[in-house]
Each structure stands twice: as structure tokens, then as C-alpha cells.
Design an enzyme around this catalytic site. Sequence first.
Site, PDB file in Angstrom:
ATOM      1  N   GLU A 154      -5.414   0.450  -7.296  1.00  0.00           N
ATOM      2  CA  GLU A 154      -4.765   1.185  -6.206  1.00  0.00           C
ATOM      3  C   GLU A 154      -3.345   1.449  -6.663  1.00  0.00           C
ATOM      4  O   GLU A 154      -2.557   0.526  -6.815  1.00  0.00           O
ATOM      5  CB  GLU A 154      -4.739   0.350  -4.910  1.00  0.00           C
ATOM      6  CG  GLU A 154      -6.094   0.001  -4.338  1.00  0.00           C
ATOM      7  CD  GLU A 154      -6.678   1.093  -3.447  1.00  0.00           C
ATOM      8  OE1 GLU A 154      -6.026   2.149  -3.268  1.00  0.00           O
ATOM      9  OE2 GLU A 154      -7.787   0.889  -2.938  1.00  0.00           O
ATOM     10  N   HIS A 167     -11.713   9.590  -3.664  1.00  0.00           N
ATOM     11  CA  HIS A 167     -11.222   9.898  -2.313  1.00  0.00           C
ATOM     12  C   HIS A 167     -10.251  11.077  -2.378  1.00  0.00           C
ATOM     13  O   HIS A 167      -9.274  11.051  -3.124  1.00  0.00           O
ATOM     14  CB  HIS A 167     -10.553   8.670  -1.703  1.00  0.00           C
ATOM     15  CG  HIS A 167     -11.533   7.578  -1.403  1.00  0.00           C
ATOM     16  ND1 HIS A 167     -11.299   6.259  -1.653  1.00  0.00           N
ATOM     17  CD2 HIS A 167     -12.787   7.646  -0.863  1.00  0.00           C
ATOM     18  CE1 HIS A 167     -12.355   5.539  -1.277  1.00  0.00           C
ATOM     19  NE2 HIS A 167     -13.279   6.359  -0.801  1.00  0.00           N
ATOM     20  N   ALA A 168     -10.552  12.087  -1.585  1.00  0.00           N
ATOM     21  CA  ALA A 168      -9.891  13.386  -1.718  1.00  0.00           C
ATOM     22  C   ALA A 168      -8.374  13.327  -1.548  1.00  0.00           C
ATOM     23  O   ALA A 168      -7.640  13.960  -2.299  1.00  0.00           O
ATOM     24  CB  ALA A 168     -10.505  14.358  -0.717  1.00  0.00           C
ATOM     25  N   ARG A 169      -7.898  12.577  -0.570  1.00  0.00           N
ATOM     26  CA  ARG A 169      -6.473  12.636  -0.228  1.00  0.00           C
ATOM     27  C   ARG A 169      -5.592  11.828  -1.165  1.00  0.00           C
ATOM     28  O   ARG A 169      -4.376  11.893  -1.096  1.00  0.00           O
ATOM     29  CB  ARG A 169      -6.272  12.136   1.196  1.00  0.00           C
ATOM     30  CG  ARG A 169      -6.671  10.681   1.406  1.00  0.00           C
ATOM     31  CD  ARG A 169      -6.761  10.363   2.882  1.00  0.00           C
ATOM     32  NE  ARG A 169      -7.250   9.006   3.117  1.00  0.00           N
ATOM     33  CZ  ARG A 169      -7.543   8.541   4.342  1.00  0.00           C
ATOM     34  NH1 ARG A 169      -7.425   9.334   5.390  1.00  0.00           N
ATOM     35  NH2 ARG A 169      -7.963   7.312   4.487  1.00  0.00           N
ATOM     36  N   GLU A 170      -6.183  11.080  -2.078  1.00  0.00           N
ATOM     37  CA  GLU A 170      -5.412  10.212  -2.973  1.00  0.00           C
ATOM     38  C   GLU A 170      -4.982  11.002  -4.206  1.00  0.00           C
ATOM     39  O   GLU A 170      -5.446  10.764  -5.315  1.00  0.00           O
ATOM     40  CB  GLU A 170      -6.262   8.979  -3.320  1.00  0.00           C
ATOM     41  CG  GLU A 170      -6.628   8.174  -2.069  1.00  0.00           C
ATOM     42  CD  GLU A 170      -7.741   7.146  -2.262  1.00  0.00           C
ATOM     43  OE1 GLU A 170      -8.176   6.928  -3.421  1.00  0.00           O
ATOM     44  OE2 GLU A 170      -8.181   6.555  -1.254  1.00  0.00           O
ATOM     45  N   TYR A 219      -3.574   4.140  -1.666  1.00  0.00           N
ATOM     46  CA  TYR A 219      -2.367   3.561  -2.197  1.00  0.00           C
ATOM     47  C   TYR A 219      -2.373   2.069  -1.876  1.00  0.00           C
ATOM     48  O   TYR A 219      -3.304   1.586  -1.236  1.00  0.00           O
ATOM     49  CB  TYR A 219      -1.124   4.245  -1.561  1.00  0.00           C
ATOM     50  CG  TYR A 219      -1.041   4.161  -0.038  1.00  0.00           C
ATOM     51  CD1 TYR A 219      -0.319   3.151   0.583  1.00  0.00           C
ATOM     52  CD2 TYR A 219      -1.686   5.098   0.770  1.00  0.00           C
ATOM     53  CE1 TYR A 219      -0.242   3.084   1.980  1.00  0.00           C
ATOM     54  CE2 TYR A 219      -1.619   5.021   2.155  1.00  0.00           C
ATOM     55  CZ  TYR A 219      -0.896   4.007   2.754  1.00  0.00           C
ATOM     56  OH  TYR A 219      -0.850   3.944   4.128  1.00  0.00           O
ATOM     57  N   ASN A 222     -17.227   5.958  -2.067  1.00  0.00           N
ATOM     58  CA  ASN A 222     -17.046   4.569  -2.486  1.00  0.00           C
ATOM     59  C   ASN A 222     -17.760   3.573  -1.558  1.00  0.00           C
ATOM     60  O   ASN A 222     -17.506   2.373  -1.603  1.00  0.00           O
ATOM     61  CB  ASN A 222     -15.559   4.217  -2.593  1.00  0.00           C
ATOM     62  CG  ASN A 222     -15.284   3.180  -3.663  1.00  0.00           C
ATOM     63  OD1 ASN A 222     -16.009   3.105  -4.667  1.00  0.00           O
ATOM     64  ND2 ASN A 222     -14.262   2.355  -3.457  1.00  0.00           N
ATOM     65  N   ARG A 223     -18.660   4.089  -0.743  1.00  0.00           N
ATOM     66  CA  ARG A 223     -19.584   3.249   0.033  1.00  0.00           C
ATOM     67  C   ARG A 223     -21.025   3.655  -0.243  1.00  0.00           C
ATOM     68  O   ARG A 223     -21.935   3.141   0.370  1.00  0.00           O
ATOM     69  CB  ARG A 223     -19.312   3.382   1.553  1.00  0.00           C
ATOM     70  CG  ARG A 223     -17.934   2.969   2.019  1.00  0.00           C
ATOM     71  CD  ARG A 223     -17.702   1.468   1.887  1.00  0.00           C
ATOM     72  NE  ARG A 223     -16.392   1.083   2.429  1.00  0.00           N
ATOM     73  CZ  ARG A 223     -15.237   1.247   1.773  1.00  0.00           C
ATOM     74  NH1 ARG A 223     -15.228   1.778   0.559  1.00  0.00           N
ATOM     75  NH2 ARG A 223     -14.091   0.878   2.329  1.00  0.00           N
ATOM     76  N   ARG A 245     -10.724  12.363   3.301  1.00  0.00           N
ATOM     77  CA  ARG A 245     -11.058  11.273   2.365  1.00  0.00           C
ATOM     78  C   ARG A 245     -12.429  11.448   1.694  1.00  0.00           C
ATOM     79  O   ARG A 245     -12.587  11.249   0.494  1.00  0.00           O
ATOM     80  CB  ARG A 245     -11.046   9.966   3.153  1.00  0.00           C
ATOM     81  CG  ARG A 245     -11.701   8.770   2.471  1.00  0.00           C
ATOM     82  CD  ARG A 245     -11.663   7.557   3.403  1.00  0.00           C
ATOM     83  NE  ARG A 245     -12.454   6.437   2.942  1.00  0.00           N
ATOM     84  CZ  ARG A 245     -12.001   5.446   2.162  1.00  0.00           C
ATOM     85  NH1 ARG A 245     -10.764   5.472   1.719  1.00  0.00           N
ATOM     86  NH2 ARG A 245     -12.779   4.448   1.813  1.00  0.00           N
ATOM     87  N   HIS A 278      -7.632   4.719  -7.501  1.00  0.00           N
ATOM     88  CA  HIS A 278      -7.396   5.065  -6.095  1.00  0.00           C
ATOM     89  C   HIS A 278      -5.909   4.950  -5.772  1.00  0.00           C
ATOM     90  O   HIS A 278      -5.108   4.547  -6.590  1.00  0.00           O
ATOM     91  CB  HIS A 278      -8.134   4.077  -5.179  1.00  0.00           C
ATOM     92  CG  HIS A 278      -9.628   4.194  -5.222  1.00  0.00           C
ATOM     93  ND1 HIS A 278     -10.353   4.661  -4.152  1.00  0.00           N
ATOM     94  CD2 HIS A 278     -10.528   3.901  -6.185  1.00  0.00           C
ATOM     95  CE1 HIS A 278     -11.636   4.643  -4.451  1.00  0.00           C
ATOM     96  NE2 HIS A 278     -11.777   4.181  -5.682  1.00  0.00           N
ATOM     97  N   TYR A 281     -10.342  -6.174   1.658  1.00  0.00           N
ATOM     98  CA  TYR A 281     -11.342  -6.338   2.708  1.00  0.00           C
ATOM     99  C   TYR A 281     -12.727  -6.133   2.109  1.00  0.00           C
ATOM    100  O   TYR A 281     -12.863  -5.640   0.990  1.00  0.00           O
ATOM    101  CB  TYR A 281     -11.117  -5.353   3.859  1.00  0.00           C
ATOM    102  CG  TYR A 281     -10.718  -3.932   3.445  1.00  0.00           C
ATOM    103  CD1 TYR A 281     -11.536  -3.143   2.652  1.00  0.00           C
ATOM    104  CD2 TYR A 281      -9.502  -3.378   3.871  1.00  0.00           C
ATOM    105  CE1 TYR A 281     -11.183  -1.854   2.298  1.00  0.00           C
ATOM    106  CE2 TYR A 281      -9.129  -2.083   3.515  1.00  0.00           C
ATOM    107  CZ  TYR A 281      -9.971  -1.335   2.730  1.00  0.00           C
ATOM    108  OH  TYR A 281      -9.617  -0.055   2.369  1.00  0.00           O
TER     109      TYR A 281
HETATM  110  N1  ARG Z   1      -9.460   1.285  -0.678  1.00  0.00           N
HETATM  111  C1  ARG Z   1     -10.683   1.592  -1.346  1.00  0.00           C
HETATM  112  C2  ARG Z   1     -11.815   1.808  -0.368  1.00  0.00           C
HETATM  113  O1  ARG Z   1     -11.676   1.537   0.800  1.00  0.00           O
HETATM  114  C3  ARG Z   1     -11.066   0.513  -2.316  1.00  0.00           C
HETATM  115  C4  ARG Z   1     -11.376  -0.784  -1.685  1.00  0.00           C
HETATM  116  C5  ARG Z   1     -11.893  -1.729  -2.665  1.00  0.00           C
HETATM  117  N2  ARG Z   1     -13.289  -1.465  -2.797  1.00  0.00           N
HETATM  118  C6  ARG Z   1     -13.848  -1.407  -3.962  1.00  0.00           C
HETATM  119  N3  ARG Z   1     -15.128  -1.193  -4.050  1.00  0.00           N
HETATM  120  N4  ARG Z   1     -13.139  -1.630  -5.003  1.00  0.00           N
HETATM  121  O2  ARG Z   1     -12.814   2.314  -0.782  1.00  0.00           O
HETATM  122 ZN    ZN Z   2      -9.612   5.346  -2.364  1.00  0.00          ZN
END
Ligand code: ARG
Ligand code: ZN
Length: 411
Positions: A369, A167-170, A297, A242-243, A225, A295, A347
Site C-alpha cells: 500500500e 483498484h481503479a481510484r488508486e 493508500y 481483490n475479492r 474502485r 495498491h 483487516y
Molecule cells: N486495501 C486492499 C483491499 O481492501 C488490500 C487489503 C489487503 N488484502 C490483501 N489481499 N492483500 O483490497
Molecule cells: Zn487497493
Amino acid sequence: MFAGDCASTHDQVLSIQVTTHQQADIVRNISSQYETVLWSPTSPEYIGAHTEVHLFVPANKLGTVTDLLQTHHLTHQVLLDNTAELIEMQTRNESSDPRSSASYYERYHSLEDIYYWINKTAQDYPDMVKVTLIGSSYEKRPLYVLKLSGQQERAEKRAIWIDCGIHAREWISPAFCLWFVQYSLNFYNLNNDITEMLNSMDIYVLPVMNPDGYKYTWTTNRMWRKNRSLSKDSNCVGTDLNRNFDANWCTKGASNRPCDEIYCGKFPESEPEAEAVANFLRSHKDSVKLYLSIHSYGQMLLFPYSCSNEEVPNHAELFELVQEAAMKVKRYYRNNYKYGASAKTIYLAPGGSDDWAYNLGIHYSFTFELEDRGRYGFLLPPSLISKACNEALLALKSIALRVIQKTQSQP
Ligand code: ARG
Ligand code: ZN
């Protein structure tokens, strides 16, 4: 300024306390309008009753937004009133400033700097570092992986994979990868843990998995992001890498709308960055025992699944590993990290790299994180890089050494 006139001339980050479902609707609405950027949670759909929301609001929309909050009895605090200043602090080139005592690793670096650093590091440590090109980004930037190895030759070596900057902003994430590489090379044969790690395992490090997005956060939009891929049927740019992995792809917790922050892409591995990582891991799946994705935060040590509420078969084992790591961080740095299975700790987030790696057979798979909890969020000042990296390094070492023990008898 007159009493009662609380309009700031600065962009702000607000912390908004949501308590009822009706308020959740309102904040969801606000967060998808008025040029605001949702910092936490990642997507409006994650906002429910009893959620603390962190929202970036541009100065010219502050009046409108705070009026709306007041009308609906939503309380808020200002987390940051100096975002422009913080961003300036993070992008200033301090290397030319003789008064600055911050080392290279206590600053953030542009993508060009990082490419230069990769090259230089490989040159400086020719017997410990090899650089491999594993693919390229949507905008054709190279994806370089550093392979760190100890000097003990072993026939069939196990391996660790670490990626940063999905994720770019991290920004703390690539900073951690650089920190980790430097620390490993410096302390090999000096620090027992690092020596054992590098003698037992090769360590693959991808410092910036999303170079196009990272570049964009330096030039155009610090809050970006996703990656920077274009879609045929939308003007919106970018897929959430990450999706984009093939783990319950695009189910609840992801979006099929290209304008959303958690857009899953056209199909699993549609994005060249995700595909490159997946291809590399597929071809190294027998040696890679530990997968780690960095990642920020939120300060959390997470493990699969993110893509379902099910427990993985070795849930208890993974739980012990993160618990022990979090305990060490608490003891040495007096800082609390949450830990647990991802879906239950934050989540549902399908399509993540950690779940995909787990299902590939890498049964020690984690997402960290890093700092902080929202005081500065994505704009963590350079002065806090060293603490954030040191504690994550401690957690990493703790987990890696355990995994080395656990996978001992295997080839
Ligand atoms: N905050 C990150 C996201 O939204 C990681 C969430 C946890 N997801 C994962 N696959 N570990 O992508
Ligand atoms: Zn992230």
C-alpha cells in the site's frame, strides 16, 4: 462567511474519529448514504470502535452529515476541501506546458496514454521488453503484460510478477508500474541492484489490471474502485477484483451484494481480469518466485494471509523481508511503513490475489500500500509521485534481491 457557518461550497474529505460502538453504527450508516464515498476503511463493515474514518462528502450533503456527526458527539477534521482542484491538477495535460518541469513519470496518465506508452516502450527497448496479451477486461480492453529481461541468457530463468491498478481510484499504483519499468530499463547495467534483478529474473509487469475501472475514474467518477462488470440481478456495477480470487472466497471481509465496494463477484475468477491473471500465473507458477500487487493508500508492506488470521508456514521469513524493506525506507526517506501479515495489520480480506498466489505455490507474495496515510489519500498530487515511487522501489529491490538469494539453488 459568518462565524458558526461552516458549510463549504466544495466537496470535502473528512477524517472522523470513532470511539464507541454506538458511534461506529452511526458512521457506518452515514457512510452508506448521502452519496458519500468511504475512503478508509474500504467498507463500512470495517468501521468499529476506535477507527479513524476518511469519508468523501459531496458539498450539498455536508450540512446534513456534519449535523449528524455533531449530534452524536463525533469529532472530525477536514482533510481536503479542494477535491475538484486536486482532480483537475491530476488530469491536466502538462506535456504541452513548457513551464512544467515534471517528467512523464511525474504525472498521471490516461488509459490511452498508457497503452501508447506500452507500445513505445517495447519499440524503444526491443531486446529487453516483450509485450504479451494475457486476456481482456469485461468491456474488452486488452490486458498487456510487459516482460523485462536482462541480456544474459540463462536456461531456466526465475521470474517476478508485479501488477498495478487492481483498484481503479488508486492512481499512484499504475504510476508506480510505469516508474518501475522506466527505472529498470534506464538503469540496467548502471545500477547494480537492477542489473542483478534483471539478470537473475524476468520481470512481468501488468501496468493496469482494471482498465475499465481506470478509464471510468478519468471520465466519470474519480472515486471508483471496482471493475465495471454488470450483474443480471442488480443495477449496481462492478466487482472488487481483490475479492474475486479463489482464497476463502467471499467469506468474512467480502460481500455478496453487488452494490458493495467489496463485492466478491458471482464465483471465484468470475471476472475476466482476475481470471486472466490467475491463468497466466498458473501457467508460469514454476518460474514465478515473487508475487507483488501494488495498491494505495496507507503505507504498508503486507503479506499473506488476508483471508484468514492463520499464519503462513514461512511467516517469520516474510516478516523479516518486509521489516528490512521498511527499515530502509525509513532510513532513506524518513517515512514510516507498517508491515506484517495482512489480516492482522489491516483487516480480513478474503479473495485477494496475494493469498491466491501464495496458495498456488508462490511463497514470496506481497501487497504494497503506497503513500500516503490519508493527507491526500487517493488524490495524491503529481508532485508527490516521485517520492512515493522511489521509496516503493527501494522496498521492492530490497525484497527482490533477498528472494533471488533465497531461491538460488532452485532451478
Ligand atoms: N486495501 C486492499 C483491499 O481492501 C488490500 C487489503 C489487503 N488484502 C490483501 N489481499 N492483500 O483490497
Ligand atoms: Zn487497493
